[in-house]
Design an enzyme around this catalytic site. Structure first.
Site, PDB file in Angstrom:
ATOM      1  N   ARG A 260     -23.431   1.105  50.708  1.00 30.39           N
ATOM      2  CA  ARG A 260     -22.676   0.673  51.981  1.00 30.39           C
ATOM      3  C   ARG A 260     -22.645   1.699  53.368  1.00 30.39           C
ATOM      4  NH1 ARG A 260     -16.569  -2.287  51.319  1.00 30.39           N
ATOM      5  NH2 ARG A 260     -16.701  -0.385  51.281  1.00 30.39           N
TER       6      ARG A 260
ATOM      7  N   LYS B 124     -18.692  -0.963  57.892  1.00 31.28           N
ATOM      8  CA  LYS B 124     -17.948  -0.643  57.673  1.00 31.28           C
ATOM      9  C   LYS B 124     -17.805   0.412  59.268  1.00 31.28           C
ATOM     10  CE  LYS B 124     -14.083   0.921  55.403  1.00 31.28           C
ATOM     11  NZ  LYS B 124     -13.114   0.598  55.701  1.00 31.28           N
TER      12      LYS B 124
HETATM   13  N1  PLP Z   1     -12.362  -5.748  54.942  1.00 30.77           N
HETATM   14  C1  PLP Z   1     -12.164  -4.712  55.631  1.00 30.77           C
HETATM   15  C2  PLP Z   1     -12.279  -5.385  57.181  1.00 30.77           C
HETATM   16  C3  PLP Z   1     -12.074  -3.499  54.993  1.00 30.77           C
HETATM   17  O1  PLP Z   1     -12.184  -2.829  56.022  1.00 30.77           O
HETATM   18  C4  PLP Z   1     -11.893  -3.645  53.877  1.00 30.77           C
HETATM   19  C5  PLP Z   1     -11.423  -1.922  53.931  1.00 30.77           C
HETATM   20  O2  PLP Z   1     -12.098  -1.206  53.015  1.00 30.77           O
HETATM   21  C6  PLP Z   1     -12.406  -4.246  52.970  1.00 30.77           C
HETATM   22  C7  PLP Z   1     -12.478  -5.625  53.461  1.00 30.77           C
HETATM   23  C8  PLP Z   1     -12.181  -3.953  51.881  1.00 30.77           C
HETATM   24  O3  PLP Z   1     -13.446  -3.517  51.289  1.00 30.77           O
HETATM   25  P1  PLP Z   1     -13.524  -2.304  49.841  1.00 30.77           P
HETATM   26  O4  PLP Z   1     -12.716  -3.615  48.685  1.00 30.77           O
HETATM   27  O5  PLP Z   1     -14.671  -1.540  49.485  1.00 30.77           O
HETATM   28  O6  PLP Z   1     -12.653  -1.080  50.318  1.00 30.77           O
HETATM   29  C1  COI Z   2      -9.802   1.047  53.199  1.00 32.61           C
HETATM   30  O1  COI Z   2      -8.811  -0.535  51.907  1.00 32.61           O
HETATM   31  O2  COI Z   2      -9.734   1.771  52.475  1.00 32.61           O
HETATM   32  C2  COI Z   2      -9.829   0.520  54.113  1.00 32.61           C
HETATM   33  O3  COI Z   2     -10.562   1.092  54.588  1.00 32.61           O
HETATM   34  C3  COI Z   2      -9.336  -0.677  54.931  1.00 32.61           C
HETATM   35  C4  COI Z   2      -8.247   0.020  55.866  1.00 32.61           C
HETATM   36  C5  COI Z   2      -7.725   1.326  55.554  1.00 32.61           C
HETATM   37  C6  COI Z   2      -8.675   0.080  57.505  1.00 32.61           C
END
Ligand code: PLP
Ligand code: COI
Length: 341
Positions: free
Chosen positions: A82, A184
């Site tokens: 990602r 991200k």
């Molecule tokens: N959506 C956003 C905007 C986020 O910042 C995050 C955090 O990482 C997620 C979703 C969840 O993604 P993940 O499950 O890969 O941490």
């Molecule tokens: C995460 O879940 O890792 C995120 O980046 C979400 C938040 C802390 C920005």
């Protein structure tokens, strides 16, 4: 290795400086070998690309202590890939995926004393990030970059842990069609700060963002994807090209289907149908699975039957299975768990 003497049960989701961080620099078209260093501060030029034009992307994952005392991470290869997508979208060089995974292991090993013990409810949050570091004044990508990883022990993202939260439908948009919502990038979070401060001031825990083109479909929150459960126990999650493809959400959908035998659907979710769901949760690395008890849209309340006291039964099963896999007492699908030490 002796653990630090921290109050693991009560650390909250805050930054705590740990001993080592990983750094690699990109210059003249290539990454250097990278190393662990002690200094948590970064010195850069006043005109660095990241400071002027927000050229920065990041990742988030966690290290866990399993029941048998091993330190593991969860699907770090997906964070690595990602980050490649994020870097490409912001015209940054790609940090090689195998090096990303190795560097995560190296920095976790170096901070093993900060990996919370099994059963404490806390984990070690790992934050890889990369930014343009040389001076840039015309609007263009930087030529030099720094990739870093720090770690910090964390507790639950939402105060109250597994207690259902209340969210509001935001009047602000998070992501535009063909924009950067699917990566991200720091810029997505900078522009969400006013919305989250407003939501908190109004007494809500988080925002529900709708799609900015039609404002009829559910997207995600500022830091997590949504899952919903229908009356007949189907697990539904919004499909959208403008949300972050959450690794937790992808894992939950797999667990729902293959471990719990539930029907799953990734599709457009219209705000109008939210009232018909029986459970709602936020999923992400930081959020894990945080139950939502209530959604408020300009004073109009949608209260899920699962209530404000505890998670609904399907959310609870998903939570138990996912965290069971992460903590090593439920067998993981091939390749999900990387043992670090
Ligand atoms: N959506 C956003 C905007 C986020 O910042 C995050 C955090 O990482 C997620 C979703 C969840 O993604 P993940 O499950 O890969 O941490
Ligand atoms: C995460 O879940 O890792 C995120 O980046 C979400 C938040 C802390 C920005």
């Amino acid at each position: 290795m002796e653990k630090k003497n921290l109050d693991w049960e009560n650390i909250g989701f805050n930054y705590m400086q740990t001993d080592k961080r990983y750094v690699s620099n990109y210059k003249d078209g290539k990454w250097d070998d990278g190393a662990l260093i002690d200094d948590a501060n970064i010195v850069m030029n006043e005109c660095a690309g990241v400071l002027q034009y927000a050229q920065t992307v990041f990742e988030g994952l966690k290290a866990y202590t399993t029941e048998s005392g091993k330190i593991v991470t969860f699907r770090p290869d997906l964070n690595a890939s990602r980050m490649v997508d994020s870097a490409r979208r912001l015209e940054m060089p790609v940090f090689p995926e195998d090096r990303f995974v190795d560097a995560v292991a190296e920095v976790v090993r170096a901070n093993a004393a900060y990996v919370p013990p099994y059963g404490s409810g806390a984990t070690l949050y790992i934050r890889p990030y990369m930014f343009g570091i040389n001076p840039v004044i015309g609007v263009k990508p930087a030529d030099e970059y720094q990739f870093r990883i720090f770690t910090t022990p964390v507790g639950p993202y939402f105060k109250g842990g597994a207690k259902p939260i209340t969210i509001c439908v935001s009047d602000f948009d998070r992501a535009a069609p063909h924009g950067t919502g699917h990566i991200k990038a720091g810029l997505n979070y900078a522009m969400s700060l006013h919305a989250i401060v407003t939501a908190h001031a109004d007494g809500f825990d988080e925002n529900m963002y709708l799609d900015s083109a039609t404002r009829t479909k559910v997207e995600e929150t500022g830091g997590a994807n949504f899952i919903f459960v229908t009356k007949d126990n189907k697990v539904v999650t919004p499909h959208s090209s403008t949300i972050l493809p959450s690794i937790t959400r992808r894992s939950i959908m797999y667990v729902a289907e293959h471990y719990l035998g539930l029907e799953v659907e990734e599709r457009d979710v219209y705000f109008d149908e939210v009232k018909d769901f029986v459970e709602c949760g936020l999923c992400g690395t930081a959020a894990v699975i945080s139950p939502v008890g209530k959604v408020v849209n300009h004073g109009e309340e949608i209260c899920f039957p699962s209530g404000m006291e505890k998670m609904g039964p399907i959310t609870q099963k998903l939570y138990d299975t996912l965290t069971g896999i992460q903590m090593g007492h439920i067998e993981a699908p091939e390749g999900w768990i990387k043992v670090i030490g």
